[in-house]
Design a protein around this motif. Structure first.
Motif, PDB file in Angstrom:
ATOM      1  N   VAL A   9      36.772  35.756 -20.505  1.00 21.64           N
ATOM      2  CA  VAL A   9      36.755  34.510 -21.272  1.00 21.64           C
ATOM      3  C   VAL A   9      35.696  33.569 -20.705  1.00 21.64           C
ATOM      4  O   VAL A   9      35.673  33.314 -19.497  1.00 21.64           O
ATOM      5  CB  VAL A   9      38.137  33.807 -21.223  1.00 21.64           C
ATOM      6  N   VAL A  10      34.848  33.064 -21.588  1.00 20.65           N
ATOM      7  CA  VAL A  10      33.920  31.994 -21.224  1.00 20.65           C
ATOM      8  C   VAL A  10      34.621  30.683 -21.558  1.00 20.65           C
ATOM      9  O   VAL A  10      35.052  30.473 -22.694  1.00 20.65           O
ATOM     10  CB  VAL A  10      32.589  32.109 -21.999  1.00 20.65           C
ATOM     11  N   VAL A  11      34.770  29.817 -20.572  1.00 19.19           N
ATOM     12  CA  VAL A  11      35.332  28.481 -20.777  1.00 19.19           C
ATOM     13  C   VAL A  11      34.159  27.514 -20.718  1.00 19.19           C
ATOM     14  O   VAL A  11      33.390  27.517 -19.753  1.00 19.19           O
ATOM     15  CB  VAL A  11      36.391  28.138 -19.708  1.00 19.19           C
ATOM     16  N   ALA A  12      34.034  26.695 -21.776  1.00 21.92           N
ATOM     17  CA  ALA A  12      32.841  25.878 -21.899  1.00 21.92           C
ATOM     18  C   ALA A  12      33.158  24.445 -22.319  1.00 21.92           C
ATOM     19  O   ALA A  12      34.125  24.199 -23.031  1.00 21.92           O
ATOM     20  CB  ALA A  12      31.897  26.512 -22.919  1.00 21.92           C
ATOM     21  N   LYS A  13      32.301  23.542 -21.889  1.00 21.57           N
ATOM     22  CA  LYS A  13      32.351  22.124 -22.249  1.00 21.57           C
ATOM     23  C   LYS A  13      31.081  21.794 -23.027  1.00 21.57           C
ATOM     24  O   LYS A  13      30.063  21.450 -22.452  1.00 21.57           O
ATOM     25  CB  LYS A  13      32.405  21.258 -20.992  1.00 21.57           C
ATOM     26  N   PRO A  14      31.127  21.911 -24.348  1.00 14.46           N
ATOM     27  CA  PRO A  14      29.921  21.619 -25.122  1.00 14.46           C
ATOM     28  C   PRO A  14      29.696  20.120 -25.309  1.00 14.46           C
ATOM     29  O   PRO A  14      30.633  19.327 -25.248  1.00 14.46           O
ATOM     30  CB  PRO A  14      30.212  22.282 -26.465  1.00 14.46           C
ATOM     31  N   TYR A  39      33.083  29.961 -16.147  1.00 11.41           N
ATOM     32  CA  TYR A  39      33.073  28.547 -16.511  1.00 11.41           C
ATOM     33  C   TYR A  39      31.625  28.088 -16.544  1.00 11.41           C
ATOM     34  O   TYR A  39      30.908  28.211 -15.552  1.00 11.41           O
ATOM     35  CB  TYR A  39      33.893  27.715 -15.527  1.00 11.41           C
ATOM     36  N   THR A  40      31.184  27.544 -17.674  1.00 14.52           N
ATOM     37  CA  THR A  40      29.772  27.217 -17.849  1.00 14.52           C
ATOM     38  C   THR A  40      29.373  25.865 -17.286  1.00 14.52           C
ATOM     39  O   THR A  40      28.185  25.594 -17.151  1.00 14.52           O
ATOM     40  CB  THR A  40      29.384  27.241 -19.343  1.00 14.52           C
ATOM     41  N   THR A  45      25.001  23.346 -24.443  1.00 16.37           N
ATOM     42  CA  THR A  45      24.721  23.401 -25.871  1.00 16.37           C
ATOM     43  C   THR A  45      25.454  24.604 -26.466  1.00 16.37           C
ATOM     44  O   THR A  45      25.775  25.565 -25.745  1.00 16.37           O
ATOM     45  CB  THR A  45      23.210  23.559 -26.146  1.00 16.37           C
ATOM     46  N   PRO A  46      25.716  24.580 -27.760  1.00 16.40           N
ATOM     47  CA  PRO A  46      26.309  25.769 -28.376  1.00 16.40           C
ATOM     48  C   PRO A  46      25.472  27.030 -28.123  1.00 16.40           C
ATOM     49  O   PRO A  46      26.021  28.107 -27.889  1.00 16.40           O
ATOM     50  CB  PRO A  46      26.358  25.403 -29.865  1.00 16.40           C
ATOM     51  N   GLU A  47      24.152  26.882 -28.132  1.00 19.77           N
ATOM     52  CA  GLU A  47      23.274  28.035 -27.871  1.00 19.77           C
ATOM     53  C   GLU A  47      23.497  28.589 -26.463  1.00 19.77           C
ATOM     54  O   GLU A  47      23.559  29.810 -26.282  1.00 19.77           O
ATOM     55  CB  GLU A  47      21.798  27.625 -28.049  1.00 19.77           C
ATOM     56  N   GLN A  48      23.607  27.710 -25.482  1.00 18.91           N
ATOM     57  CA  GLN A  48      23.849  28.166 -24.114  1.00 18.91           C
ATOM     58  C   GLN A  48      25.194  28.876 -24.006  1.00 18.91           C
ATOM     59  O   GLN A  48      25.318  29.889 -23.308  1.00 18.91           O
ATOM     60  CB  GLN A  48      23.816  26.981 -23.145  1.00 18.91           C
ATOM     61  N   ILE A  49      26.192  28.344 -24.675  1.00 22.50           N
ATOM     62  CA  ILE A  49      27.538  28.934 -24.619  1.00 22.50           C
ATOM     63  C   ILE A  49      27.541  30.329 -25.235  1.00 22.50           C
ATOM     64  O   ILE A  49      28.066  31.282 -24.649  1.00 22.50           O
ATOM     65  CB  ILE A  49      28.551  27.999 -25.312  1.00 22.50           C
ATOM     66  N   VAL A  50      26.939  30.453 -26.397  1.00 20.42           N
ATOM     67  CA  VAL A  50      26.903  31.760 -27.063  1.00 20.42           C
ATOM     68  C   VAL A  50      26.063  32.746 -26.249  1.00 20.42           C
ATOM     69  O   VAL A  50      26.457  33.910 -26.085  1.00 20.42           O
ATOM     70  CB  VAL A  50      26.399  31.620 -28.514  1.00 20.42           C
ATOM     71  N   ASP A  51      24.932  32.307 -25.722  1.00 18.60           N
ATOM     72  CA  ASP A  51      24.124  33.180 -24.868  1.00 18.60           C
ATOM     73  C   ASP A  51      24.939  33.687 -23.688  1.00 18.60           C
ATOM     74  O   ASP A  51      24.911  34.879 -23.369  1.00 18.60           O
ATOM     75  CB  ASP A  51      22.884  32.443 -24.334  1.00 18.60           C
ATOM     76  N   THR A  52      25.664  32.794 -23.042  1.00 13.88           N
ATOM     77  CA  THR A  52      26.487  33.189 -21.893  1.00 13.88           C
ATOM     78  C   THR A  52      27.550  34.195 -22.313  1.00 13.88           C
ATOM     79  O   THR A  52      27.759  35.212 -21.642  1.00 13.88           O
ATOM     80  CB  THR A  52      27.148  31.959 -21.239  1.00 13.88           C
ATOM     81  N   ALA A  53      28.230  33.932 -23.420  1.00 12.30           N
ATOM     82  CA  ALA A  53      29.290  34.824 -23.876  1.00 12.30           C
ATOM     83  C   ALA A  53      28.755  36.224 -24.160  1.00 12.30           C
ATOM     84  O   ALA A  53      29.381  37.228 -23.794  1.00 12.30           O
ATOM     85  CB  ALA A  53      29.971  34.249 -25.116  1.00 12.30           C
ATOM     86  N   ILE A  54      27.597  36.301 -24.774  1.00 16.72           N
ATOM     87  CA  ILE A  54      27.009  37.610 -25.082  1.00 16.72           C
ATOM     88  C   ILE A  54      26.545  38.298 -23.804  1.00 16.72           C
ATOM     89  O   ILE A  54      26.825  39.476 -23.583  1.00 16.72           O
ATOM     90  CB  ILE A  54      25.875  37.458 -26.111  1.00 16.72           C
TER      91      ILE A  54
END
Length: 135
Positions: A9-14, A39-40, A45-54
């Motif tokens: 699980v990626v936990v993120a604060k966008p 934990y990001t 940014t949404p882009e950073q979160i999605v990049d991390t998740a992938i």
């Protein structure tokens, strides 16, 4: 052919929200339940979160939003996942989200929303029941 290992699980604060105590509590609860948690940090940014998740081969993204930008940020993450052919990554989240916004967010693809007062146990149970079963 099934995926093995713990749920990731990626936990993120966008966005601009700088309050991350709740996100850290959830990250620790998921970790203590045997999941791998990335934990990001703040101001992603949404882009950073999605990049991390992938990149991390995540099974889910947990977003914590207290800033009021949930309608924009949740939807942007979902759109980016679709654009990257990664819609198998479930998106759930929590924070200060008005009751009236929950159903529309779920209709757009957010798997679950946890509001203030949700217990860490209920979140862990939901992830275990709704994200791939860990081997």
């Amino acid at each position: 052919m099934g995926v093995t290992g713990p749920i990731r699980v990626v936990v993120a604060k966008p966005g601009l929200d700088g309050h991350d105590r709740g996100a850290k509590v959830i990250a620790r609860a998921l970790r203590d339940a045997g999941m791998e948690v990335i934990y990001t940090g703040l101001h992603q940014t949404p882009e950073q979160i999605v990049d991390t998740a992938i990149q991390e081969d995540a099974d889910a993204i947990g977003l914590s939003i207290l800033s009021g930008a949930h309608n924009t940020l949740f939807v942007k993450v979902l759109e980016l996942l679709k654009d990257r052919d990664a819609e198998d990554i479930k998106v759930f989240g929590g924070g200060i989200i008005p009751e009236a916004d929950i159903a529309p967010l779920k209709e757009k693809g957010v798997a679950e929303i946890f509001t203030p007062g949700a217990t860490t146990a209920s979140i862990v149970d939901w992830v275990n029941a709704n994200v791939r079963v860990a081997a």
